[in-house]
Motif scaffolding. Structure first.
Motif: not given
Length: 318
Positions: A12, A95-97, A100-101, A162, A166
């Motif tokens: 996470s 954070s992982f998200e 990626l963003l 992505l 993911k």
């Protein structure tokens, strides 16, 4: 959740260490980076304001320059604040998200910048090789289509990266990224699973955007030089060539830095990691910093308006 072999399942939070090998001097490296970023923001914003409020600059060349300036601001802003947080305040977690963003935004803005540079080269090609049709070809409608097209191309081609990270890569050997920002290969290399598809698609996107653009930019300028050297008057040749100088400088700094960083990252295994990271950082910081300077110095209309602004502000202060 840990697997028996110590790998991490769908982390996470990731950790960005900055510049591996130079952690002790990162706080000092952050100072010139910050200065370059602030000057990039100031210079590109100044050019955007000048083009917006000066009706004589609402021609295709300057509209493309405004697109380039806006992209440069977005590109540097998506990495610099976090990078300075790592260097100065040890804010190394992301954070992982969010990682990626940042990766998607970064590669999208790189693709948009490449597309705008191609559009600028085609604009110069038509202006010099077919000047009578320039106004009819580069209509307001075409400019809108180009802006939307280069943005969608970069965003859509980058989106599968992505998805492939993911939903394909579940287990990671570490959550520590040896980089100062979230870059595609830096994230992919953390996984313990087969990453060949991710690597192949990453190369495909790089060559589909940067490779395609640089081929057509090169062809455009070959044709431009052929046309310019065929002009009978020396003054006409110099004038035509001078309109391209700023563009050529911008193309060279963007693509030479980009390809040097790209190939050393993938094939320069004997080069120390901090050299890779510094080159990658400079590739993203130098063009936004230098582009306004190049256009400010080499483009008379921009230079005159900048001087007017500073002269007026000086008189107001007195």
């Amino acid at each position: 959740m840990l697997r028996p072999n110590g790998s991490v399942f769908m982390p996470s939070v990731l950790t960005l260490i900055g510049i591996p090998g130079l952690e002790s001097v990162q706080c000092w490296i952050g100072i010139p980076f910050c200065v370059m970023y602030l000057m990039a923001i100031f210079g590109n914003t100044l050019i955007l304001v000048i083009i917006k409020f000066e009706n004589s600059l609402h021609s295709p060349m300057y509209i493309f320059l405004a697109m380039l300036g806006a992209t440069d601001i977005a590109l540097s802003t998506c990495i610099l604040p976090k990078m300075l947080g790592i260097f100065w305040f040890h804010l190394i977690e992301i954070s992982f998200e969010a990682c990626l963003l940042q990766m998607w935004l970064l590669h999208s803005f790189q693709g948009i910048e490449s597309g705008v540079l191609l559009a600028m080269a085609l604009d110069r090609y038509v202006a010099i090789c077919n000047p009578l049709r320039h106004a009819s070809i580069f209509s307001q409608k075409l400019l809108t289509h180009i802006g939307v097209g280069v943005t969608l191309r970069a965003a859509i081609l980058g989106a599968p990266c992505l998805v492939l990270i993911k939903y394909r890569l579940k287990f990671y050997r570490t959550t520590v990224i040896s980089h100062s920002y979230c870059e595609h290969m830096a994230i992919v290399k953390l996984a313990i699973e087969d990453i060949r598809i991710n690597k192949i698609y990453g190369l495909f996107v790089a060559f589909a955007i940067l490779g395609f653009d640089i081929i057509f930019i090169t062809l455009s300028y070959i044709q431009i030089f052929i046309t310019v050297f065929q002009l009978p008057q020396k003054e006409a040749r110099l004038k035509a060539f001078n309109t391209c100088i700023a563009h050529i400088c911008v193309f060279l700094q963007f693509y030479l830095l980009g390809f040097f960083s790209f190939f050393t990252h993938r094939f320069g295994s004997h080069i120390p990691p901090y050299v890779h990271i510094l080159l990658s950082n400079l590739y993203l910081l130098v063009p936004p910093f230098l582009n306004p300077i190049v256009y400010g110095v080499k483009t008379k209309q921009i230079r005159d308006h900048v001087l007017t602004i500073f002269v007026c502000s000086k008189h107001l202060n007195h």
